[in-house]
Design an enzyme around this catalytic site. Structure first.
Site, short mmCIF file in Angstrom:
data_model
loop_
_atom_site.label_atom_id
_atom_site.label_comp_id
_atom_site.label_asym_id
_atom_site.label_seq_id
_atom_site.Cartn_x
_atom_site.Cartn_y
_atom_site.Cartn_z
N ASN A 391 50.28 13.66 17.11
CA ASN A 391 48.82 13.45 17.60
C ASN A 391 48.67 12.09 18.35
O ASN A 391 48.58 11.86 19.19
CB ASN A 391 47.76 14.15 16.58
CG ASN A 391 46.55 14.45 17.07
OD1 ASN A 391 46.20 13.57 18.15
ND2 ASN A 391 45.99 15.16 16.60
N ASP A 392 48.55 11.06 16.93
CA ASP A 392 48.20 9.81 17.34
C ASP A 392 48.94 8.98 18.62
O ASP A 392 48.75 8.30 19.37
CB ASP A 392 47.94 9.02 16.16
CG ASP A 392 46.85 9.28 15.15
OD1 ASP A 392 45.88 9.92 15.79
OD2 ASP A 392 47.12 9.38 14.06
N VAL A 393 50.29 9.58 18.49
CA VAL A 393 51.31 8.68 19.23
C VAL A 393 51.39 9.16 20.53
O VAL A 393 52.07 8.76 21.38
CB VAL A 393 52.86 8.78 18.54
CG1 VAL A 393 52.62 8.21 17.08
CG2 VAL A 393 53.07 10.40 18.54
N THR A 394 50.58 10.21 20.80
CA THR A 394 50.56 10.68 22.21
C THR A 394 48.99 10.68 22.96
O THR A 394 48.66 11.05 24.09
CB THR A 394 50.94 12.18 22.33
OG1 THR A 394 49.89 12.84 21.56
CG2 THR A 394 52.30 12.56 21.99
N ALA A 432 44.72 8.99 11.97
CA ALA A 432 43.87 7.88 12.34
C ALA A 432 42.61 8.20 12.38
O ALA A 432 41.71 7.44 12.51
CB ALA A 432 44.49 7.16 13.52
#
Length: 464
Positions: A391-394, A432
């Site tokens: 999720n956060d890394v995209t 996050a």
């Protein structure tokens, strides 16, 4: 065993540790690296037990049996998804061990050959202080990291006014008290130092958000190494000094590399600053906006007719234990002539290398796995980006929203692919606590459900 033989054994063990670090730097040699590390540690333990003047073997054996039993039970029961918090817990134990050894050296210096009570050598008091402070910071910081990773406390940054000023004041007070302790050898000051170090360890970790937790784990690993090295000087153990320095240096270098890859400041990591300044200011991507949802059959049809598919694994894949099914899906696509690659973000999962370990467990070929800087340009030429729990890394907010806690963090640019297939249980935010703008892009199709079950359904559709 004579002192010379013990020193030689320590030297051989040190070489094994260096070879272990070299082996662990690449997936193909990682197994050999683990073996070197085990051999080195076994040799170091045996050499220490055989040192001249060693005694108390009954107590040592009892400790080994208790610790070994607990460790064996944990190792057999632990899930891959829980490894990050397990590592954090182990770091806390290393830190507390340093505190205990420092206390033992203070109350019984003659046992360590560093003087007598009230007349401990100045150099030993300095070394003792460093081991105590770094060990206490490692312990409390690791406990907070464990609590965040385990979900006992929120993974969001926890901040309050003048937080950094308080940390600075505490650091100065610790430095001053250390100087006074070295001059006076006061037992009361020793424990006051421990309490303040525990406090600052707590304070520098709570403002760090969940998306940056892999860097925290790496830095705490470095702290534990330096704590061990400091205590090694106190007790006069060459092996502790070498092994601690290796762990401390390796952890610090890894933290620096990860910070550079995430566009973060290493100074802010050390001070517990990043991730906290903009906490709570993240944009909300939800509301009345709609998403395009699809089924496994739709995803199978799109990927089967693609030329290039890039798979982006994340923590959701780890939770669902979907790596074996994912590899099966990739094998079916390759039989159809589809080029398949895997894209790994430096902080995918919750500790460095988390995704690499899972993919290796599923026997995914190493030459199909690429790091962010190697593959980011490929998304523009990919027909499909299959995002499974990352999720956060995209999240494009890292590039577009200055108010977001993850702003400035390099992301996998999956939004540039012709079609993004995003496997997720719900529309909930990532670790996050930031909503993902990618969900609402016109080229994104949401595949709601358990990652493993959804991938299994896609495999069935591809097979038929």
């Amino acid at each position: 065993m004579g002192a010379a033989v013990t020193t030689l054994a320590y030297l051989v063990a040190s070489v094994c540790f260096i070879l272990a670090l070299r082996g662990l730097s690449h997936p193909e040699t990682s197994r050999a690296g683990v073996v070197y590390g085990m051999v080195g540690m076994g040799l170091a333990v045996l050499a220490t037990l055989a040192r001249p003047g060693m005694g108390g073997y009954a107590w040592i054996l009892l400790a080994v049996v208790i610790g070994g039993t607990i460790g064996t039970i944990i190792a057999r029961r632990i899930q891959m998804t829980a490894l990050p918090q397990l590592v954090a817990a182990f770091h806390s134990l290393v830190g507390m061990a340093a505190v205990f050894v420092a206390a033992a050296a203070l109350y019984s210096p003659q046992s360590f050959g560093i003087g007598t009570v009230g007349a401990i050598r100045t150099a030993s008091l300095i070394e003792m202080s460093l081991g105590l402070v770094i060990g206490a910071i490692t312990f409390s910081g690791s406990v907070i990291a464990f609590a965040k990773l385990q979900g006992i406390m929120s993974g969001a940054p926890i901040t309050f006014p003048q937080q950094h000023m308080l940390n600075l004041v505490l650091a100065i007070v610790i430095l001053v008290l250390t100087v006074i302790f070295v001059a006076t050898e006061s037992h009361a000051l020793f424990w006051l130092l421990a309490i303040l170090a525990f406090a600052i360890g707590f304070l520098i970790i709570i403002p760090i958000g969940g998306a940056d937790m892999p860097v925290v784990i790496s830095m705490l690993n470095s702290y534990s190494g330096w704590a061990a090295a400091g205590i090694g000087f106190t007790v006069g153990n060459l092996m502790l000094i070498i092994a601690g320095a290796l762990v401390g240096a390796a952890g610090a270098i890894l933290s620096y590399i990860m910070c550079k890859g995430m566009n973060r400041s290493i100074i802010n990591v050390l001070l517990g600053g990043f991730g906290g300044e903009t906490a709570g200011a993240a944009a909300t991507a939800g509301g009345e906006r709609s998403v395009r949802a699809g089924a496994a059959e739709d995803a199978a049809f799109i990927m089967k007719n693609a030329s290039k598919v890039i798979v982006v694994p994340g923590y959701g894949m780890a939770v669902a234990q979907a790596q074996h099914t994912l590899r099966e899906m990739a094998d079916l696509l390759k039989k159809e002539g589809v080029e398949v690659k895997y894209a790994i973000h430096p902080v995918a999962g919750r500790m460095p290398g988390h995704m690499n370990v899972l993919l290796a467990e599923a026997s995914v070929p190493y030459d199909e796995v690429f790091e962010l800087e190697e593959i980011n340009n490929d998304f523009a030429t990919a027909d499909v980006a299959y995002v499974i729990g990352a999720n956060d890394v995209t999240n494009p907010a890292a590039k577009t929203d200055p108010a977001s806690p993850i702003y400035g963090m390099p992301i996998l640019e999956v939004d540039k692919a012709k079609t993004v297939l995003f496997v997720k249980r719900s529309m909930g935010s990532g670790y996050a606590g930031v909503d993902n703008e990618l969900f609402f892009r016109p080229n994104t199709m949401m595949l709601f459900g358990d990652a493993k079950k959804m991938t299994e359904e896609i495999v069935q559709a591809l097979s038929h």
